[in-house]
Structure formats: C-alpha cells, structure tokens
Design a protein around this motif. Sequence first.
Motif, PDB file in Angstrom:
ATOM      1  N   ARG A 136      18.972  -2.403  21.199  1.00  0.00           N
ATOM      2  CA  ARG A 136      18.617  -3.613  20.472  1.00  0.00           C
ATOM      3  C   ARG A 136      17.414  -3.309  19.574  1.00  0.00           C
ATOM      4  NH1 ARG A 136      19.020  -9.127  23.801  1.00  0.00           N
ATOM      5  NH2 ARG A 136      20.969  -8.003  24.267  1.00  0.00           N
ATOM      6  N   GLU A 137      17.492  -3.741  18.322  1.00  0.00           N
ATOM      7  CA  GLU A 137      16.410  -3.431  17.390  1.00  0.00           C
ATOM      8  C   GLU A 137      15.873  -4.693  16.724  1.00  0.00           C
ATOM      9  OE1 GLU A 137      17.706  -0.944  14.166  1.00  0.00           O
ATOM     10  OE2 GLU A 137      19.100  -2.431  13.380  1.00  0.00           O
ATOM     11  N   PHE A 138      14.613  -4.617  16.383  1.00  0.00           N
ATOM     12  CA  PHE A 138      13.930  -5.720  15.720  1.00  0.00           C
ATOM     13  C   PHE A 138      14.455  -5.905  14.298  1.00  0.00           C
ATOM     14  CE2 PHE A 138      10.582  -8.523  14.563  1.00  0.00           C
ATOM     15  CZ  PHE A 138      10.179  -8.160  13.282  1.00  0.00           C
ATOM     16  N   VAL A 139      14.600  -7.159  13.877  1.00  0.00           N
ATOM     17  CA  VAL A 139      15.049  -7.465  12.520  1.00  0.00           C
ATOM     18  C   VAL A 139      13.968  -8.225  11.750  1.00  0.00           C
ATOM     19  CG1 VAL A 139      16.741  -8.721  11.133  1.00  0.00           C
ATOM     20  CG2 VAL A 139      17.470  -7.522  13.218  1.00  0.00           C
ATOM     21  N   ALA A 140      13.532  -9.349  12.300  1.00  0.00           N
ATOM     22  CA  ALA A 140      12.558 -10.193  11.598  1.00  0.00           C
ATOM     23  C   ALA A 140      11.886 -11.115  12.598  1.00  0.00           C
ATOM     24  CB  ALA A 140      13.236 -11.014  10.507  1.00  0.00           C
ATOM     25  N   ALA A 141      10.686 -11.582  12.253  1.00  0.00           N
ATOM     26  CA  ALA A 141       9.954 -12.478  13.138  1.00  0.00           C
ATOM     27  C   ALA A 141       9.115 -13.450  12.325  1.00  0.00           C
ATOM     28  CB  ALA A 141       9.063 -11.688  14.093  1.00  0.00           C
ATOM     29  N   ILE A 142       8.768 -14.556  12.983  1.00  0.00           N
ATOM     30  CA  ILE A 142       7.988 -15.597  12.320  1.00  0.00           C
ATOM     31  C   ILE A 142       7.031 -16.218  13.328  1.00  0.00           C
ATOM     32  CG2 ILE A 142       9.714 -17.400  12.783  1.00  0.00           C
ATOM     33  CD1 ILE A 142       9.085 -18.457   9.909  1.00  0.00           C
ATOM     34  N   CYS A 194      18.511 -14.288  18.769  1.00  0.00           N
ATOM     35  CA  CYS A 194      17.191 -14.844  18.530  1.00  0.00           C
ATOM     36  C   CYS A 194      16.427 -14.866  19.851  1.00  0.00           C
ATOM     37  CB  CYS A 194      17.254 -16.240  17.921  1.00  0.00           C
ATOM     38  SG  CYS A 194      18.101 -17.496  18.889  1.00  0.00           S
ATOM     39  N   ALA A 195      15.127 -14.727  19.751  1.00  0.00           N
ATOM     40  CA  ALA A 195      14.284 -14.658  20.930  1.00  0.00           C
ATOM     41  C   ALA A 195      12.980 -15.392  20.650  1.00  0.00           C
ATOM     42  CB  ALA A 195      14.004 -13.201  21.287  1.00  0.00           C
ATOM     43  N   ALA A 196      12.398 -15.958  21.695  1.00  0.00           N
ATOM     44  CA  ALA A 196      11.150 -16.693  21.560  1.00  0.00           C
ATOM     45  C   ALA A 196      10.137 -16.222  22.597  1.00  0.00           C
ATOM     46  CB  ALA A 196      11.396 -18.192  21.715  1.00  0.00           C
ATOM     47  N   ARG A 197       8.877 -16.266  22.195  1.00  0.00           N
ATOM     48  CA  ARG A 197       7.798 -15.937  23.124  1.00  0.00           C
ATOM     49  C   ARG A 197       6.767 -17.050  23.061  1.00  0.00           C
ATOM     50  NH1 ARG A 197       3.461 -12.384  20.755  1.00  0.00           N
ATOM     51  NH2 ARG A 197       3.404 -11.374  22.804  1.00  0.00           N
ATOM     52  N   ASN A 198       6.116 -17.289  24.197  1.00  0.00           N
ATOM     53  CA  ASN A 198       5.194 -18.417  24.297  1.00  0.00           C
ATOM     54  C   ASN A 198       3.814 -18.054  23.754  1.00  0.00           C
ATOM     55  OD1 ASN A 198       4.416 -20.986  24.832  1.00  0.00           O
ATOM     56  ND2 ASN A 198       4.316 -20.744  27.048  1.00  0.00           N
ATOM     57  N   PHE A 199       3.791 -17.592  22.545  1.00  0.00           N
ATOM     58  CA  PHE A 199       2.571 -17.273  21.824  1.00  0.00           C
ATOM     59  C   PHE A 199       2.770 -17.717  20.380  1.00  0.00           C
ATOM     60  CE2 PHE A 199       0.190 -14.720  24.818  1.00  0.00           C
ATOM     61  CZ  PHE A 199       1.164 -14.243  25.677  1.00  0.00           C
ATOM     62  N   ALA A 200       1.670 -17.965  19.695  1.00  0.00           N
ATOM     63  CA  ALA A 200       1.781 -18.377  18.297  1.00  0.00           C
ATOM     64  C   ALA A 200       2.162 -17.205  17.397  1.00  0.00           C
ATOM     65  CB  ALA A 200       0.469 -18.989  17.835  1.00  0.00           C
ATOM     66  N   TRP A 201       1.790 -15.986  17.835  1.00  0.00           N
ATOM     67  CA  TRP A 201       2.014 -14.806  17.002  1.00  0.00           C
ATOM     68  C   TRP A 201       3.194 -13.999  17.519  1.00  0.00           C
ATOM     69  CZ3 TRP A 201      -0.084 -14.658  12.462  1.00  0.00           C
ATOM     70  CH2 TRP A 201      -0.017 -13.495  11.698  1.00  0.00           C
ATOM     71  N   TYR A 202       3.892 -13.335  16.605  1.00  0.00           N
ATOM     72  CA  TYR A 202       5.109 -12.610  16.964  1.00  0.00           C
ATOM     73  C   TYR A 202       4.807 -11.213  17.492  1.00  0.00           C
ATOM     74  CZ  TYR A 202       4.245 -10.975  12.199  1.00  0.00           C
ATOM     75  OH  TYR A 202       3.654 -10.497  11.056  1.00  0.00           O
ATOM     76  N   SER A 203       5.846 -10.585  17.991  1.00  0.00           N
ATOM     77  CA  SER A 203       5.837  -9.180  18.393  1.00  0.00           C
ATOM     78  C   SER A 203       7.138  -8.561  17.891  1.00  0.00           C
ATOM     79  CB  SER A 203       5.753  -9.062  19.911  1.00  0.00           C
ATOM     80  OG  SER A 203       6.046  -7.752  20.343  1.00  0.00           O
ATOM     81  N   VAL A 204       7.163  -7.253  17.752  1.00  0.00           N
ATOM     82  CA  VAL A 204       8.391  -6.565  17.343  1.00  0.00           C
ATOM     83  C   VAL A 204       9.092  -5.935  18.542  1.00  0.00           C
ATOM     84  CG1 VAL A 204       7.478  -6.127  15.045  1.00  0.00           C
ATOM     85  CG2 VAL A 204       7.221  -4.381  16.838  1.00  0.00           C
ATOM     86  N   PHE A 205       8.567  -6.139  19.730  1.00  0.00           N
ATOM     87  CA  PHE A 205       9.107  -5.492  20.916  1.00  0.00           C
ATOM     88  C   PHE A 205       9.956  -6.448  21.743  1.00  0.00           C
ATOM     89  CE2 PHE A 205       6.883  -1.734  20.096  1.00  0.00           C
ATOM     90  CZ  PHE A 205       5.586  -2.047  19.706  1.00  0.00           C
ATOM     91  N   VAL A 206      11.112  -5.963  22.160  1.00  0.00           N
ATOM     92  CA  VAL A 206      12.028  -6.747  22.991  1.00  0.00           C
ATOM     93  C   VAL A 206      11.320  -7.253  24.240  1.00  0.00           C
ATOM     94  CG1 VAL A 206      14.096  -6.583  24.432  1.00  0.00           C
ATOM     95  CG2 VAL A 206      14.107  -5.594  22.131  1.00  0.00           C
ATOM     96  N   ARG A 207      10.517  -6.406  24.855  1.00  0.00           N
ATOM     97  CA  ARG A 207       9.894  -6.724  26.142  1.00  0.00           C
ATOM     98  C   ARG A 207       8.923  -7.898  26.069  1.00  0.00           C
ATOM     99  NH1 ARG A 207       7.272  -1.755  24.658  1.00  0.00           N
ATOM    100  NH2 ARG A 207       5.095  -2.108  24.077  1.00  0.00           N
ATOM    101  N   ASP A 208       8.491  -8.263  24.875  1.00  0.00           N
ATOM    102  CA  ASP A 208       7.488  -9.325  24.725  1.00  0.00           C
ATOM    103  C   ASP A 208       8.097 -10.717  24.613  1.00  0.00           C
ATOM    104  OD1 ASP A 208       5.323  -7.221  22.720  1.00  0.00           O
ATOM    105  OD2 ASP A 208       5.377  -7.570  24.888  1.00  0.00           O
ATOM    106  N   GLY A 263       3.702 -19.522   8.911  1.00  0.00           N
ATOM    107  CA  GLY A 263       2.880 -18.934   7.868  1.00  0.00           C
ATOM    108  C   GLY A 263       2.908 -17.425   7.839  1.00  0.00           C
ATOM    109  N   GLY A 264       3.365 -16.826   8.905  1.00  0.00           N
ATOM    110  CA  GLY A 264       3.433 -15.370   8.959  1.00  0.00           C
ATOM    111  C   GLY A 264       4.825 -14.891   9.287  1.00  0.00           C
ATOM    112  N   THR A 265       5.295 -13.902   8.556  1.00  0.00           N
ATOM    113  CA  THR A 265       6.609 -13.321   8.804  1.00  0.00           C
ATOM    114  C   THR A 265       6.507 -11.802   8.741  1.00  0.00           C
ATOM    115  OG1 THR A 265       7.210 -13.441   6.456  1.00  0.00           O
ATOM    116  CG2 THR A 265       7.870 -15.289   7.856  1.00  0.00           C
ATOM    117  N   TYR A 266       7.489 -11.159   9.350  1.00  0.00           N
ATOM    118  CA  TYR A 266       7.504  -9.688   9.348  1.00  0.00           C
ATOM    119  C   TYR A 266       8.948  -9.236   9.418  1.00  0.00           C
ATOM    120  CZ  TYR A 266       6.131  -4.917  10.478  1.00  0.00           C
ATOM    121  OH  TYR A 266       5.943  -3.560  10.456  1.00  0.00           O
ATOM    122  N   TYR A 267       9.253  -8.151   8.707  1.00  0.00           N
ATOM    123  CA  TYR A 267      10.625  -7.680   8.624  1.00  0.00           C
ATOM    124  C   TYR A 267      10.720  -6.197   8.927  1.00  0.00           C
ATOM    125  CZ  TYR A 267      11.277 -12.079   6.133  1.00  0.00           C
ATOM    126  OH  TYR A 267      11.309 -13.406   5.794  1.00  0.00           O
ATOM    127  N   ALA A 268      11.850  -5.814   9.477  1.00  0.00           N
ATOM    128  CA  ALA A 268      12.168  -4.403   9.592  1.00  0.00           C
ATOM    129  C   ALA A 268      12.391  -3.855   8.187  1.00  0.00           C
ATOM    130  CB  ALA A 268      13.417  -4.207  10.442  1.00  0.00           C
TER     131      ALA A 268
END
Length: 123
Positions: free
Chosen positions: A44-50, A95-109, A55-60
């Motif tokens: 599984r690989e990272f594609v994009a996060a918000i 799609c995946a969600a984490r209970n933080f305001a900021w994203y991560s690129v890691f599956v484990r997070d 206000g912040g986004t990140y892409y592979a």
Amino acid sequence: VQLQASGGGSVQAGDSLRLSCAASGRTDSMYAVAWFRQAPGKEREFVAAITWSGGGTYYATSVKGRFTISRDNTKNTVYLQMNSLKPEDTAVYYCAARNFAWYSVFVRDYEYWGQGTQVTVSS
C-alpha cells in the motif's frame, strides 16, 4: 469514525475520476485524511493527504499535478479528483483518517480505514 470510499471505476488513459470518502460516527474531533492505493502484488502506498482544516495538502510525486485532494467538513467528506489517469494508477484506493489535525504519509499512523474502491485505467 467509519469511512466509506466510493467513486472508483474503469476508465481509459487520460480520463478523470473523483473519489469520495464519507465519514460517519465521531466526526466532531479533528482528523487529517489521506488516500492510499494498493496495486496487485504491491505494498500500500501513499497518494495524497489533507489537514483537518484543508489548508495543507501533500502529494506523492507520481500524482502531483494530476490529482487534487480537498474536503468539505460540513459534509464530512474528502475528495480525490484524479485527472490525466494513467494505467499505472490502477489500484484499489483507500481513504484513511487519523485523530490529529496534521497528516502523515505512513500507513501505520492512520487508525481508521475505508473499505477501498477499485480504479482501473486501461491504455
């Protein structure tokens, strides 16, 4: 939090698709959301996060300039607009969600995962 991914399908190279990730349950907390994908026989690989605010986004690197992630917190939904699709974009998208305001690129997070939606791009 429960996540429901939708919008996948079979398209031709160069076409577009928009994936949606609808959240339900405890959506009152701040959470960042990411899209990952997994092709057959690959990890599984990272594609994009918000971020929570959007206000912040990140892409592979492989999708930068072609994919756009966005969110509508009034609808508890995150979108992934995919343009100029290539055969190498073929995968199951999660799609995946984490209970933080900021994203991560890691599956484990990421604590919460949707069921995945298949995207198939033919040449």
